[in-house]
Design a protein around this motif. Structure first.
Motif, short mmCIF file in Angstrom:
data_model
loop_
_atom_site.label_atom_id
_atom_site.label_comp_id
_atom_site.label_asym_id
_atom_site.label_seq_id
_atom_site.Cartn_x
_atom_site.Cartn_y
_atom_site.Cartn_z
N MET A 1 -13.10 -35.45 -48.36
CA MET A 1 -13.90 -35.71 -49.54
C MET A 1 -12.99 -36.21 -50.67
O MET A 1 -11.86 -35.78 -50.79
N THR A 2 -13.54 -37.09 -51.49
CA THR A 2 -12.78 -37.60 -52.63
C THR A 2 -13.51 -37.24 -53.92
O THR A 2 -14.73 -37.30 -53.99
N PHE A 3 -12.74 -36.84 -54.92
CA PHE A 3 -13.28 -36.42 -56.20
C PHE A 3 -12.62 -37.21 -57.32
O PHE A 3 -11.47 -37.61 -57.20
N LEU A 4 -13.36 -37.37 -58.40
CA LEU A 4 -12.82 -37.95 -59.62
C LEU A 4 -13.13 -36.99 -60.74
O LEU A 4 -14.28 -36.57 -60.90
N LEU A 5 -12.13 -36.61 -61.49
CA LEU A 5 -12.28 -35.74 -62.65
C LEU A 5 -11.95 -36.57 -63.88
O LEU A 5 -10.86 -37.12 -63.98
N ALA A 6 -12.92 -36.68 -64.80
CA ALA A 6 -12.72 -37.53 -65.98
C ALA A 6 -13.35 -36.88 -67.21
O ALA A 6 -14.33 -36.15 -67.10
N ASP A 7 -12.77 -37.20 -68.37
CA ASP A 7 -13.39 -36.74 -69.61
C ASP A 7 -14.31 -37.84 -70.14
O ASP A 7 -14.38 -38.94 -69.58
#
Length: 52
Positions: A1-7
């Motif tokens: 699985m791939t995740f992106l964490l962004a503000d």
């Protein structure tokens, strides 16, 4: 699985560089202060966006 964490500052604008489509991530996690319009654009485009 791939995740992106962004503000919130990472959504809602266009940049000259391109990495990948947001739909390539299994889940995009963003801060709750992201404007609703930006969330709708991402979700309407097929991105799975969650709020943290």
């Amino acid at each position: 699985m791939t995740f992106l964490l962004a503000d919130a500052s990472k959504l809602g604008f266009t940049a000259l560089n391109y990495v990948t489509d947001l739909t390539e991530f299994d889940l995009i996690l963003v801060a709750r202060n992201v404007p609703e319009a930006s969330l709708h654009r991402q979700r309407d485009g097929g991105a799975n966006v969650g709020l943290v």
